[in-house]
Design a protein around this motif. Structure first.
Motif, PDB file in Angstrom:
ATOM      1  N   LEU A 145      -9.199   7.009   2.863  1.00 25.26           N
ATOM      2  CA  LEU A 145      -8.330   6.395   3.844  1.00 25.26           C
ATOM      3  C   LEU A 145      -8.235   7.230   5.110  1.00 25.26           C
ATOM      4  CD1 LEU A 145      -5.403   5.272   1.493  1.00 25.26           C
ATOM      5  CD2 LEU A 145      -7.466   4.031   2.121  1.00 25.26           C
ATOM      6  N   VAL A 146      -8.779   8.424   5.071  1.00 30.00           N
ATOM      7  CA  VAL A 146      -8.778   9.263   6.256  1.00 30.00           C
ATOM      8  C   VAL A 146      -9.930   8.841   7.153  1.00 30.00           C
ATOM      9  CG1 VAL A 146      -8.978  11.611   7.133  1.00 30.00           C
ATOM     10  CG2 VAL A 146      -7.775  11.185   4.978  1.00 30.00           C
ATOM     11  N   LYS A 176       2.274   0.569  -5.757  1.00 27.38           N
ATOM     12  CA  LYS A 176       2.828   1.919  -5.929  1.00 27.38           C
ATOM     13  C   LYS A 176       1.875   2.963  -5.367  1.00 27.38           C
ATOM     14  CE  LYS A 176       4.498   5.135  -9.457  1.00 27.38           C
ATOM     15  NZ  LYS A 176       4.752   5.334 -10.926  1.00 27.38           N
ATOM     16  N   PHE A 177       0.569   2.771  -5.588  1.00 24.85           N
ATOM     17  CA  PHE A 177      -0.423   3.752  -5.146  1.00 24.85           C
ATOM     18  C   PHE A 177      -0.489   3.840  -3.628  1.00 24.85           C
ATOM     19  CE2 PHE A 177      -4.669   5.105  -3.912  1.00 24.85           C
ATOM     20  CZ  PHE A 177      -4.840   6.239  -4.683  1.00 24.85           C
ATOM     21  N   VAL A 178      -0.433   2.691  -2.935  1.00 22.97           N
ATOM     22  CA  VAL A 178      -0.620   2.688  -1.481  1.00 22.97           C
ATOM     23  C   VAL A 178       0.684   2.867  -0.720  1.00 22.97           C
ATOM     24  CG1 VAL A 178      -2.664   1.231  -1.653  1.00 22.97           C
ATOM     25  CG2 VAL A 178      -0.422   0.155  -1.324  1.00 22.97           C
ATOM     26  N   GLU A 179       1.821   2.856  -1.428  1.00 21.84           N
ATOM     27  CA  GLU A 179       3.113   2.978  -0.750  1.00 21.84           C
ATOM     28  C   GLU A 179       3.177   4.280   0.052  1.00 21.84           C
ATOM     29  OE1 GLU A 179       7.900   2.776  -1.780  1.00 21.84           O
ATOM     30  OE2 GLU A 179       6.417   2.842  -3.382  1.00 21.84           O
ATOM     31  N   GLY A 180       3.465   4.142   1.327  1.00 20.27           N
ATOM     32  CA  GLY A 180       3.572   5.315   2.184  1.00 20.27           C
ATOM     33  C   GLY A 180       2.242   5.892   2.633  1.00 20.27           C
ATOM     34  N   LYS A 181       1.119   5.362   2.135  1.00 19.74           N
ATOM     35  CA  LYS A 181      -0.199   5.881   2.492  1.00 19.74           C
ATOM     36  C   LYS A 181      -0.980   4.925   3.389  1.00 19.74           C
ATOM     37  CE  LYS A 181      -0.585   8.003  -2.088  1.00 19.74           C
ATOM     38  NZ  LYS A 181      -1.316   7.956  -3.382  1.00 19.74           N
ATOM     39  N   VAL A 182      -0.678   3.633   3.257  1.00 22.17           N
ATOM     40  CA  VAL A 182      -1.447   2.618   3.977  1.00 22.17           C
ATOM     41  C   VAL A 182      -0.493   1.737   4.774  1.00 22.17           C
ATOM     42  CG1 VAL A 182      -3.134   0.764   3.774  1.00 22.17           C
ATOM     43  CG2 VAL A 182      -3.131   2.621   2.097  1.00 22.17           C
ATOM     44  N   ASP A 183      -0.870   1.471   6.018  1.00 22.75           N
ATOM     45  CA  ASP A 183      -0.067   0.618   6.880  1.00 22.75           C
ATOM     46  C   ASP A 183       0.053  -0.775   6.270  1.00 22.75           C
ATOM     47  OD1 ASP A 183       1.012   0.312   9.861  1.00 22.75           O
ATOM     48  OD2 ASP A 183      -0.167  -1.480   9.386  1.00 22.75           O
ATOM     49  N   LYS A 184       1.208  -1.382   6.386  1.00 21.33           N
ATOM     50  CA  LYS A 184       1.443  -2.699   5.789  1.00 21.33           C
ATOM     51  C   LYS A 184       0.515  -3.763   6.371  1.00 21.33           C
ATOM     52  CE  LYS A 184       6.281  -1.977   4.449  1.00 21.33           C
ATOM     53  NZ  LYS A 184       7.679  -2.449   4.603  1.00 21.33           N
ATOM     54  N   ASP A 185       0.200  -3.657   7.661  1.00 22.58           N
ATOM     55  CA  ASP A 185      -0.718  -4.621   8.252  1.00 22.58           C
ATOM     56  C   ASP A 185      -2.111  -4.488   7.639  1.00 22.58           C
ATOM     57  OD1 ASP A 185       1.264  -5.609   9.893  1.00 22.58           O
ATOM     58  OD2 ASP A 185       0.699  -4.372  11.621  1.00 22.58           O
ATOM     59  N   ASP A 186      -2.524  -3.258   7.351  1.00 20.53           N
ATOM     60  CA  ASP A 186      -3.825  -3.043   6.719  1.00 20.53           C
ATOM     61  C   ASP A 186      -3.845  -3.610   5.302  1.00 20.53           C
ATOM     62  OD1 ASP A 186      -4.693  -1.795   8.980  1.00 20.53           O
ATOM     63  OD2 ASP A 186      -4.563   0.246   8.193  1.00 20.53           O
ATOM     64  N   ILE A 187      -2.743  -3.436   4.591  1.00 23.96           N
ATOM     65  CA  ILE A 187      -2.647  -3.992   3.242  1.00 23.96           C
ATOM     66  C   ILE A 187      -2.763  -5.513   3.296  1.00 23.96           C
ATOM     67  CG2 ILE A 187      -1.148  -4.295   1.230  1.00 23.96           C
ATOM     68  CD1 ILE A 187       0.008  -1.529   1.822  1.00 23.96           C
ATOM     69  N   ALA A 188      -2.143  -6.117   4.305  1.00 23.90           N
ATOM     70  CA  ALA A 188      -2.189  -7.576   4.449  1.00 23.90           C
ATOM     71  C   ALA A 188      -3.624  -8.051   4.702  1.00 23.90           C
ATOM     72  CB  ALA A 188      -1.275  -8.017   5.583  1.00 23.90           C
ATOM     73  N   VAL A 189      -4.385  -7.300   5.513  1.00 20.54           N
ATOM     74  CA  VAL A 189      -5.773  -7.670   5.775  1.00 20.54           C
ATOM     75  C   VAL A 189      -6.596  -7.539   4.494  1.00 20.54           C
ATOM     76  CG1 VAL A 189      -7.867  -7.077   7.041  1.00 20.54           C
ATOM     77  CG2 VAL A 189      -5.670  -7.037   8.211  1.00 20.54           C
ATOM     78  N   SER A 190      -6.370  -6.454   3.765  1.00 23.90           N
ATOM     79  CA  SER A 190      -7.085  -6.255   2.499  1.00 23.90           C
ATOM     80  C   SER A 190      -6.762  -7.374   1.519  1.00 23.90           C
ATOM     81  CB  SER A 190      -6.700  -4.901   1.889  1.00 23.90           C
ATOM     82  OG  SER A 190      -7.261  -4.743   0.603  1.00 23.90           O
ATOM     83  N   ARG A 191      -5.502  -7.754   1.476  1.00 23.98           N
ATOM     84  CA  ARG A 191      -5.096  -8.833   0.566  1.00 23.98           C
ATOM     85  C   ARG A 191      -5.774 -10.149   0.961  1.00 23.98           C
ATOM     86  NH1 ARG A 191      -0.058  -7.810   0.590  1.00 23.98           N
ATOM     87  NH2 ARG A 191      -0.055  -6.698  -1.395  1.00 23.98           N
ATOM     88  N   GLN A 192      -5.943 -10.364   2.254  1.00 23.47           N
ATOM     89  CA  GLN A 192      -6.638 -11.568   2.733  1.00 23.47           C
ATOM     90  C   GLN A 192      -8.092 -11.559   2.259  1.00 23.47           C
ATOM     91  OE1 GLN A 192      -6.554 -12.017   6.992  1.00 23.47           O
ATOM     92  NE2 GLN A 192      -7.911 -13.801   6.986  1.00 23.47           N
TER      93      GLN A 192
END
Length: 233
Positions: A145-146, A176-192
Motif C-alpha cells: 500500500l506504500v 478490520k485489516f484495512v481500518e486506518g490503513k486505506v482511504d475510504k474512497d480507495d476501499i470503495a473503488v476496490s469494492r466496485q
C-alpha cells in the motif's frame, strides 16, 4: 491407477500428494502437457509459497522456496493454474510497455485473484481452504500500500483489490485489516472492482480477459485505458 509418478521434485525431498483428487488433478495436468510436472527450488517473494510456470520446452513447473516444502493446498493451487493455462487461460500482453514491477503487480494482484474464482470452488469440494495461499500473500499487503516513487498513486489499490477478493467471504476481517490503513474512497473503488468480478463470474478464457480489462480500468485509470486487442506475433 493414478499415482504420483507424474510429479518429480528437484529438491532433496519428493512431494507427495495424499488426497486422491489431488493425484487425479496432477495426472490430468501431466496428460495435458504430455510432460511430468516438475517442482524446482526458486527465489520467491517472502509470502509466496509456490508459483506455476511453463518452461521454454513446455514443461509444467511449480517453483517453491528453497529449503521449504509447500503444503498440499499450495501444490494443488498451482496445479489448477497450470491446468487453466493448458486450457487456454493464457497470458496478457500490454502493447504499451509498462515497468516490469508494474506488470508483475498486475498479474499477481489482479489477474490471479480473478482466475481464482474459477477453481476455488473446486478446491473447496476437495477439502482444501482455497484462500490459504492468497491470504498468506495478502497478509503482507500493507507494504504494497506504500506508493513508490514513479508509480501512479492508484497502483496502491491493486493489493487492496487482491486482499478484498481473497476475503470476499469474510468482509469483517477485510474491514478490520484495512481500518486506518486505506482511504475510504480507495476501499470503495476496490469494492466496485470486486463487484465487477462477482457480476461477470468468468468461466471461459475470453470471459476472464474481458473481466480483467474491466477491473484494470476501474482500479488504475492513471496508467491508461485498457481494451482488448488482437494478439500479434
Amino acid at each position: 491407477l493414478v499415482t504420483n509418478a507424474h510429479f518429480v521434485s528437484a529438491q532433496s525431498s519428493t512431494f507427495q500428494l495424499t488426497n486422491p483428487e489431488s493425484v487425479r488433478l496432477l495426472d490430468e495436468v501431466a496428460q495435458l502437457y504430455k510432460k511430468t510436472v516438475i517442482a524446482v527450488d526458486a527465489s520467491l517473494a517472502e509470502n509466496v509459497s509456490a508459483l506455476a510456470e511453463i518452461a521454454i520446452d513446455g514443461t509444467p513447473v511449480i517453483k517453491v522456496p528453497a529449503g521449504r516444502d509447500p503444503g498440499e493446498a499450495d501444490l494443488v493451487h498451482e496445479l489448477f493454474h497450470l491446468k487453466l493455462i493448458a486450457e487456454g487461460y493464457g497470458f496478457i500482453r500490454f502493447n504499451k510497455p509498462l515497468p516490469p514491477a508494474v506488470e508483475t503487480r498486475l498479474y499477481q494482484w489482479v489477474k490471479d485473484p480473478i482466475q481464482h474464482t474459477i477453481f476455488f470452488p473446486r478446491m473447496k469440494e476437495m477439502g482444501f481452504n482455497p484462500s490459504e495461499q492468497i491470504e498468506r500473500i495478502a497478509s503482507n499487503a500493507q507494504s504494497g500500500l506504500v506508493v513508490q516513487s514513479a508509480q501512479p498513486r492508484d497502483l496502491s489499490l491493486v493489493p487492496v483489490f487482491a486482499l478484498q477478493m481473497a476475503l470476499r467471504d469474510n468482509t469483517a476481517l477485510f474491514d478490520k485489516f484495512v481500518e486506518g490503513k486505506v482511504d475510504k474512497d480507495d476501499i470503495a473503488v476496490s469494492r466496485q472492482a470486486v463487484s465487477i468480478v462477482t457480476k461477470d463470474n468468468p468461466k471461459t478464457p475470453d470471459e476472464e480477459v474481458a473481466t480483467v480489462v474491466k477491473v484494470l480500468n476501474c482500479l488504475i485509470p492513471s496508467v491508461g485505458t485498457f481494451s482488448l486487442g488482437p494478439w500479434e506475433g
